[in-house]
Design a protein around this motif. Structure first.
Motif, PDB file in Angstrom:
ATOM      1  N   ASN A  71       0.870  -1.186   0.000  1.00 16.67           N
ATOM      2  CA  ASN A  71       0.000   0.000   0.000  1.00 16.67           C
ATOM      3  C   ASN A  71       0.900   1.227   0.000  1.00 16.67           C
ATOM      4  N   SER A  73      -9.250   3.723   8.985  1.00 20.27           N
ATOM      5  CA  SER A  73     -10.498   4.023   8.281  1.00 20.27           C
ATOM      6  C   SER A  73     -11.664   3.744   9.221  1.00 20.27           C
ATOM      7  N   ASP A  90      -3.895   1.041  -1.871  1.00 24.32           N
ATOM      8  CA  ASP A  90      -3.874   2.426  -2.317  1.00 24.32           C
ATOM      9  C   ASP A  90      -4.611   2.495  -3.652  1.00 24.32           C
ATOM     10  N   THR A  91      -5.889   2.827  -3.606  1.00 21.40           N
ATOM     11  CA  THR A  91      -6.715   2.874  -4.814  1.00 21.40           C
ATOM     12  C   THR A  91      -6.940   4.310  -5.284  1.00 21.40           C
ATOM     13  N   SER A  92      -6.045   5.206  -4.901  1.00 23.34           N
ATOM     14  CA  SER A  92      -6.230   6.624  -5.235  1.00 23.34           C
ATOM     15  C   SER A  92      -6.236   6.877  -6.741  1.00 23.34           C
ATOM     16  N   GLU A  93      -5.598   5.998  -7.522  1.00 22.67           N
ATOM     17  CA  GLU A  93      -5.586   6.166  -8.977  1.00 22.67           C
ATOM     18  C   GLU A  93      -6.427   5.107  -9.686  1.00 22.67           C
ATOM     19  N   SER A  94      -7.146   4.294  -8.940  1.00 22.44           N
ATOM     20  CA  SER A  94      -7.914   3.220  -9.550  1.00 22.44           C
ATOM     21  C   SER A  94      -9.076   3.776 -10.363  1.00 22.44           C
ATOM     22  N   TYR A 139      -3.645  -0.509  -9.164  1.00 16.02           N
ATOM     23  CA  TYR A 139      -2.740   0.272  -8.319  1.00 16.02           C
ATOM     24  C   TYR A 139      -1.315  -0.102  -8.701  1.00 16.02           C
TER      25      TYR A 139
END
Length: 335
Positions: A23, A62, A201-205, A214
């Protein structure tokens, strides 16, 4: 029989389905995910090799949420030290896991990892066979720093199957970092299961409801992990992601093979939509077909001798056995 298994009782606040995942920055960061039967607080504790509690790491939690009758806990641990083995527990005030461990990337160019695909079981018996296969890999390669799982963790993505999977690989997950990839049994029409099982880390998914894409660096390798949906969007992301990397090697992981080893098979799900991005890779790992194969370097449907001339495609077989109704493909030769 396949699909029939008895689930041992899980304590109300006992952490289960525990995973540590890649991640973000692999030198300093890890993702944690676990479940409890009842709602409770989330606590991750870290320890060094001498058993002393680590207090200088940053832990971001979270919100706990309910999913399919259980409660999901996620955390991201950062400010870790590169090349360090850590021990950990997860849980809360009412229940704590046994200690697990993981290692952070030391940044060196030499490292080992294991890749596996398609455990895809429904019963304890077949999940046990899948776990046996992975343990054999770890025995062969005891220095492996993480495990790449190319997807189809289960057959039907049910509570019972994910519990059986987690129960059988519990000792494996407790000693390594996982790099999960969604397969069609995890990420095609199986809403939210994949993303709710792992802290990524799905910030760009391009989306997270049916799998995720990712990427991360490890040593001198850039890893690009691709979900099985929205192939045109994933291809656009992949091109930008790989072009932005200065790492020596570019490895990709995608459940569906682009070049099947079976002469009677074809990939209409991603080929040719993702070929442009995938041909920027040095190596592409895939699963799905339940066969093992390795290609010559391929580019624009031409075969080459040197890896620098194209992408080498690995299909990783399957993690336990061919389930009923499937068969291995006829052997063909590329020459």
């Amino acid at each position: 029989a396949e699909g029939e298994s008895e689930t041992p009782a899980i304590g109300e606040f006992e952490p289960f389905r525990i995973t540590v995942t890649a991640n973000g920055d692999t030198k300093t960061q890890k993702g944690f995910c676990w479940y409890t039967v009842s709602n409770t607080d989330s606590v991750v504790k870290l320890y060094d090799a001498n058993g002393a509690e680590v207090t200088d790491a940053k832990i971001t939690y979270s919100d706990v949420f309910e999913w399919e009758g259980n409660f999901v806990h996620k955390a991201v641990v950062s400010a870790l030290k590169p090349g360090t083995e850590y021990f950990y527990t997860v849980g809360g005030a009412n229940g704590v896991s046994e200690k697990g461990s993981f290692i952070t990337d030391d940044g060196n160019d030499k490292f080992e990892f294991i890749a596996v695909a398609d455990i895809q079981a429904s019963s304890d018996e077949n999940f046990a066979k899948g776990a046996e296969t992975v343990r054999a890999g770890l025995k062969t390669m005891p220095g492996a720093e993480f495990i790449v799982n190319l997807g189809d963790f289960t057959n039907d993505s049910t509570n019972e199957e994910w519990d059986a999977y987690a129960r059988n690989v519990k000792d494996i997950h407790a000693k390594t970092t996982l790099v999960p990839i969604a397969g069609n049994h995890d990420g095609l029409g199986v809403w939210d299961w994949f993303n709710n099982m792992f802290s990524l880390d799905t910030s760009e998914s391009v989306q997270v409801r049916n799998g995720a894409n990712y990427s991360f660096d490890y040593g001198n390798v850039h890893f690009a992990i691709m979900g099985v949906n929205e192939p045109e969007l994933v291809n656009d992301w992949l091109i930008k992601d790989l072009d932005a990397s200065d790492k020596t090697w570019k490895f990709g992981a995608y459940h569906f093979p682009i070049y099947y080893s079976g002469s009677n098979l074809a990939n209409d799900d991603a080929y040719p939509m993702m070929r442009e991005g995938m041909e920027k890779l040095d190596v592409l790992f895939s699963g799905h077909e339940h066969n093992f194969s390795r290609s010559y370097p391929i580019r624009n449907e031409e075969l080459f001798d040197r890896p620098s001339q194209g992408t080498v495609h690995y299909e990783l077989g399957n993690g336990h056995m061919n389930p009923p109704g499937t068969k291995t493909c006829d052997k063909i030769w590329h020459c």
